[in-house]
Enzyme design. Structure first.
Site, short mmCIF file in Angstrom:
data_model
loop_
_atom_site.label_atom_id
_atom_site.label_comp_id
_atom_site.label_asym_id
_atom_site.label_seq_id
_atom_site.Cartn_x
_atom_site.Cartn_y
_atom_site.Cartn_z
N ASP A 136 0.84 -1.19 0.00
CA ASP A 136 0.00 0.00 0.00
C ASP A 136 0.88 1.25 0.00
O ASP A 136 1.83 1.32 -0.80
CB ASP A 136 -0.94 -0.04 1.21
CG ASP A 136 -2.08 0.97 1.12
OD1 ASP A 136 -3.06 0.69 0.42
OD2 ASP A 136 -1.97 2.04 1.74
N TYR A 262 -2.29 10.54 1.39
CA TYR A 262 -2.76 10.40 0.02
C TYR A 262 -2.61 11.72 -0.74
O TYR A 262 -2.23 11.73 -1.92
CB TYR A 262 -4.22 9.95 0.00
CG TYR A 262 -4.40 8.49 0.28
CD1 TYR A 262 -4.66 7.59 -0.75
CD2 TYR A 262 -4.32 7.98 1.58
CE1 TYR A 262 -4.83 6.24 -0.50
CE2 TYR A 262 -4.49 6.64 1.83
CZ TYR A 262 -4.74 5.77 0.80
OH TYR A 262 -4.90 4.43 1.04
N HIS A 313 -4.79 -7.84 0.53
CA HIS A 313 -4.08 -6.59 0.77
C HIS A 313 -3.34 -6.59 2.11
O HIS A 313 -2.31 -5.93 2.24
CB HIS A 313 -5.10 -5.45 0.72
CG HIS A 313 -4.49 -4.09 0.69
ND1 HIS A 313 -3.75 -3.63 -0.37
CD2 HIS A 313 -4.51 -3.07 1.60
CE1 HIS A 313 -3.34 -2.39 -0.13
NE2 HIS A 313 -3.80 -2.03 1.06
#
Length: 337
Positions: A136, A262, A313
């Site tokens: 990630d 982000y 994930h």
């Protein structure tokens, strides 16, 4: 909806944070200041003197504690089917703005600066050379380390190919089709959180630090969606472990500060090639599974590639044995074995 009600009821009335924090505090944890920001990290040294230093970076909505199931097997491999040569000294920092690390008061803490901070941290701990792992957002940090800014990083291992774009000609292979399907699904129904994080992280953050149910829904939906399970994510990861991660985010009120990573990443897309020796593990329920042909232009030095039969994930929590054995294999490849 019913599952979320049940898990919130458990969180409010049955989950024992004192007992769980005692479990997590069995890991050696510290806080240091790097470039004016407090950085929380786990530092678990192996009793094997020649162990390889390994830096592991988490992502969102995980935390440093998503590695809780694999640290001991990595540190003490002889107790988990390995040899002394497989041992690692493990360092797991909390990303800036996450959990018990400090919240940046200004912009600029994107993957490249975080990689620089991690390099300083490893040198401060006495590790002149180290390997790095990330998934990630952690994959973006590991890739930044692998672009050559940190001479001390001798290899990176990742499970998500950040910023690589599909490159297809003719009929896609089965691997390409799987990745294309995942990308289409993510863009169609799965990336609402990502759009908010990279465009309005402060706005969504107010709700996440105000309401524990909002925080729970925001985080647990991703664990449900991105984990390889047969109907209940808690059956794979464990209910207490899910709530550990949720509680760490809630207690540290990091809804906005974690989301801002982000925004930082979106404004710092680095297209330089990753020249450091690279290992990639493909877990079939990853959001978008890596495709070697797509990665090759950006990662020209892939020396290790492995496809696992299960996992998603959050592989270190879902399939810890597959995860730590794969990192051992990557370490062996780096050592030339």
């Amino acid at each position: 909806m019913e599952w979320l009600k049940e898990i919130c009821d458990t969180w409010a009335n049955s989950y024992d944070w004192q007992q769980r924090s005692a479990v997590l505090n069995r890991l050696d944890q510290f806080v240091t200041t790097i470039e004016g920001l407090d950085i929380h990290f786990i530092h678990q040294r192996s009793h094997h003197r020649d162990a390889t230093p390994l830096l592991m970076t988490h992502g969102w909505p995980g935390s440093v504690f998503e590695f809780q199931k694999v640290i001991q097997p990595l540190v003490n491999p002889t107790e988990f089917g390995g040899t002394p040569d497989d041992a690692f000294h493990v360092v797991c920092p909390s990303l800036p703005g996450f959990a018990f690390s400090g919240k940046p008061g200004s912009t600029g803490w994107g993957p490249r600066r975080v990689a620089h901070a991690w390099c300083l941290l490893m040198r401060r701990l006495g590790y002149e050379q180290f390997l790095a792992h990330g998934g990630d957002l952690g994959a973006a940090v590991a890739s930044a380390l692998g672009r050559g800014d940190c001479d001390h990083c001798t290899g990176i291992h990742i499970t998500l190919a950040m910023y690589t774009e599909p490159v297809t000609s003719g009929e896609p292979s089965s691997e390409e089709r799987r990745a294309l399907d995942g990308l289409e699904r993510f863009r169609r129904t799965g990336n609402g959180y990502e759009i908010l994080h990279r465009t309005r992280p402060q706005t969504v953050g107010y709700g996440l630090v105000d309401s524990p149910v909002a925080q729970a829904a925001w985080i647990l939906e991703k664990f449900w969606e991105w984990t390889d399970h047969a109907g209940n994510v808690a059956d794979v990861i464990g209910l207490d472990v899910l709530l550990d991660n949720l509680t760490v985010h809630w207690l540290s009120a990091d809804g906005s500060s974690a989301a801002r990573m982000y925004w930082e990443s979106h404004h710092e897309i680095d297209q330089r090639k990753v020249t450091t020796p690279t290992g990639v593990t493909v877990y079939p329920r990853e959001i978008v599974t890596p495709v070697r042909e797509w990665m090759a232009p950006h990662y020209p030095n892939i020396i290790y590639w492995n496809e696992q039969p299960r996992g998603g994930h959050f592989a270190a929590l879902e399939v810890p044995e597959l995860f730590f054995r794969d990192l051992r294999e990557f370490g062996r490849r780096i050592r030339g074995e």
